[in-house]
Design an enzyme around this catalytic site. Structure first.
Site, PDB file in Angstrom:
ATOM      1  N   GLY A  51    -109.740 -30.649  72.044  1.00 44.68           N
ATOM      2  CA  GLY A  51    -108.540 -30.215  71.206  1.00 44.68           C
ATOM      3  C   GLY A  51    -108.794 -28.858  70.470  1.00 44.68           C
ATOM      4  O   GLY A  51    -109.847 -28.348  70.379  1.00 44.68           O
ATOM      5  N   GLN A  56    -107.337 -22.986  64.100  1.00 44.80           N
ATOM      6  CA  GLN A  56    -108.721 -22.304  64.394  1.00 44.80           C
ATOM      7  C   GLN A  56    -108.339 -21.171  65.043  1.00 44.80           C
ATOM      8  O   GLN A  56    -109.546 -20.376  65.305  1.00 44.80           O
ATOM      9  CB  GLN A  56    -109.327 -23.417  65.155  1.00 44.80           C
ATOM     10  N   CYS A  97    -116.619 -29.906  66.103  1.00 43.63           N
ATOM     11  CA  CYS A  97    -115.709 -29.045  65.739  1.00 43.63           C
ATOM     12  C   CYS A  97    -115.931 -27.768  66.464  1.00 43.63           C
ATOM     13  O   CYS A  97    -117.036 -27.324  66.222  1.00 43.63           O
ATOM     14  CB  CYS A  97    -115.479 -28.993  64.250  1.00 43.63           C
ATOM     15  N   LEU A  98    -114.982 -27.256  67.354  1.00 45.46           N
ATOM     16  CA  LEU A  98    -115.423 -25.794  67.777  1.00 45.46           C
ATOM     17  C   LEU A  98    -115.340 -24.806  66.678  1.00 45.46           C
ATOM     18  O   LEU A  98    -116.045 -23.685  67.062  1.00 45.46           O
ATOM     19  CB  LEU A  98    -114.269 -25.479  68.881  1.00 45.46           C
ATOM     20  N   HIS A 139    -108.253 -35.081  63.572  1.00 44.45           N
ATOM     21  CA  HIS A 139    -108.867 -34.218  63.452  1.00 44.45           C
ATOM     22  C   HIS A 139    -108.176 -32.978  63.521  1.00 44.45           C
ATOM     23  O   HIS A 139    -108.294 -32.116  62.704  1.00 44.45           O
ATOM     24  CB  HIS A 139    -109.927 -34.397  64.409  1.00 44.45           C
ATOM     25  N   GLU A 140    -107.263 -32.864  64.529  1.00 46.68           N
ATOM     26  CA  GLU A 140    -106.513 -31.498  64.447  1.00 46.68           C
ATOM     27  C   GLU A 140    -105.526 -31.619  63.583  1.00 46.68           C
ATOM     28  O   GLU A 140    -105.266 -30.332  63.013  1.00 46.68           O
ATOM     29  CB  GLU A 140    -105.952 -31.493  66.072  1.00 46.68           C
ATOM     30  N   HIS A 143    -106.811 -29.886  60.790  1.00 44.51           N
ATOM     31  CA  HIS A 143    -107.010 -28.564  60.612  1.00 44.51           C
ATOM     32  C   HIS A 143    -105.641 -27.850  60.160  1.00 44.51           C
ATOM     33  O   HIS A 143    -105.349 -26.987  59.519  1.00 44.51           O
ATOM     34  CB  HIS A 143    -107.165 -28.158  61.922  1.00 44.51           C
TER      35      HIS A 143
HETATM   36  O1  K1U Z   1    -110.799 -29.175  66.747  1.00 48.96           O
HETATM   37  C1  K1U Z   1    -111.786 -28.825  67.523  1.00 48.96           C
HETATM   38  O2  K1U Z   1    -112.540 -28.081  67.127  1.00 48.96           O
HETATM   39  C2  K1U Z   1    -112.122 -29.628  68.712  1.00 48.96           C
HETATM   40  C3  K1U Z   1    -113.045 -30.606  68.656  1.00 48.96           C
HETATM   41  C4  K1U Z   1    -111.999 -32.057  68.845  1.00 48.96           C
HETATM   42  C5  K1U Z   1    -112.748 -33.262  68.597  1.00 48.96           C
HETATM   43  C6  K1U Z   1    -114.029 -33.546  69.010  1.00 48.96           C
HETATM   44  C7  K1U Z   1    -114.607 -34.789  68.679  1.00 48.96           C
HETATM   45  C8  K1U Z   1    -114.176 -35.576  67.644  1.00 48.96           C
HETATM   46  C9  K1U Z   1    -112.988 -35.300  67.055  1.00 48.96           C
HETATM   47  C10 K1U Z   1    -112.326 -34.259  67.473  1.00 48.96           C
HETATM   48  C11 K1U Z   1    -113.918 -30.700  69.816  1.00 48.96           C
HETATM   49  O3  K1U Z   1    -113.615 -30.601  71.013  1.00 48.96           O
HETATM   50  S1  K1U Z   1    -115.443 -30.569  69.470  1.00 48.96           S
HETATM   51  C12 K1U Z   1    -116.519 -30.506  71.284  1.00 48.96           C
HETATM   52  C13 K1U Z   1    -116.292 -31.548  71.913  1.00 48.96           C
HETATM   53  O4  K1U Z   1    -115.889 -31.390  73.023  1.00 48.96           O
HETATM   54  C14 K1U Z   1    -116.717 -33.129  71.746  1.00 48.96           C
HETATM   55  C15 K1U Z   1    -117.417 -33.367  70.758  1.00 48.96           C
HETATM   56  C16 K1U Z   1    -117.776 -34.726  70.543  1.00 48.96           C
HETATM   57  C17 K1U Z   1    -117.315 -35.719  71.050  1.00 48.96           C
HETATM   58  C18 K1U Z   1    -116.463 -35.405  72.212  1.00 48.96           C
HETATM   59  C19 K1U Z   1    -116.068 -33.897  72.556  1.00 48.96           C
HETATM   60 ZN    ZN Z   2    -112.304 -28.823  64.940  1.00 50.03          ZN
END
Ligand code: K1U
Ligand code: ZN
Length: 175
Positions: A51, A56, A97-98, A139-140, A143
């Site tokens: 996401g 971001q 989170c990225l 989560h998004e 943000h």
């Molecule tokens: O918002 C962001 O920074 C994106 C985030 C989204 C997210 C991941 C996990 C749980 C809730 C929201 C990411 O993509 S973090 C990287 C990722 O690919 C990931 C991390 C943990 C689980 C699954 C994916």
């Molecule tokens: Zn995030």
């Protein structure tokens, strides 16, 4: 004719204060927004994310892109999203989170949600989600309100994360 890959956007890193900006509604779903959506998907995929919120990438408009599918073939665009319903039942799950690279921790979230939003054509949709998609939407949406997932953690955990990220940044600058 060769299709050029969309230019990637820079992802803001916590604790950048711009991550705390509250996004304003998108005024019209036009070619500018569709070009931004394309660049956000390219940026999210390049970073192996599931996401990305416009906040971001330092664009403070209510726009989210998501793809939680294994095959990366189920893109979801949410423009001006609003929750219609959140399940009273919650669950604690691991999040990343990225904007907070290398940090993963548990956050309590509703297990299912229903969201109303515009799609990339400007059409109104109501989306029901559960499991990872529901978590990712919450989560998004955080943000867009200027909230980063670490703000759901204890002040002590947040301090530890801040010093870990500062140390990683010092080491990266020295390398
Ligand atoms: O918002 C962001 O920074 C994106 C985030 C989204 C997210 C991941 C996990 C749980 C809730 C929201 C990411 O993509 S973090 C990287 C990722 O690919 C990931 C991390 C943990 C689980 C699954 C994916
Ligand atoms: Zn995030």
């Amino acid at each position: 004719m060769t299709d050029l890959a969309p230019a990637l956007l820079e992802i803001l890193r916590y604790p950048d204060p711009r991550l705390h900006t509250v996004a304003r509604p998108v005024q019209g779903v036009d070619d500018r927004i569709r070009a931004l959506i394309e660049r956000m998907f390219a940026t999210m995929h390049a970073a192996n994310g599931i996401g990305l919120a416009a906040t971001q990438v330092d664009v403070h408009e209510r726009l989210i892109v998501i793809d939680v599918s294994e095959a990366r073939d189920q893109p979801l665009v949410l423009i001006n999203p609003e929750f219609e319903w959140l399940s009273p039942e919650t669950r604690k799950g691991e999040e990343g989170c990225l904007s907070v690279p290398g940090i993963y921790d548990g956050v309590e979230r509703a297990i299912a949600v229903r969201v109303r939003a515009l799609d990339a054509q400007g059409l109104a949709r109501s989306i029901e989600a559960q499991d990872m998609l529901a978590v990712c939407i919450q989560h998004e949406m955080d943000h867009l309100l200027g909230r980063v997932f670490v703000e759901h953690l204890s002040p002590l955990k947040r301090l530890r994360i801040q010093s870990k990220l500062a140390k990683a940044q010092r080491e990266a600058l020295r390398a």
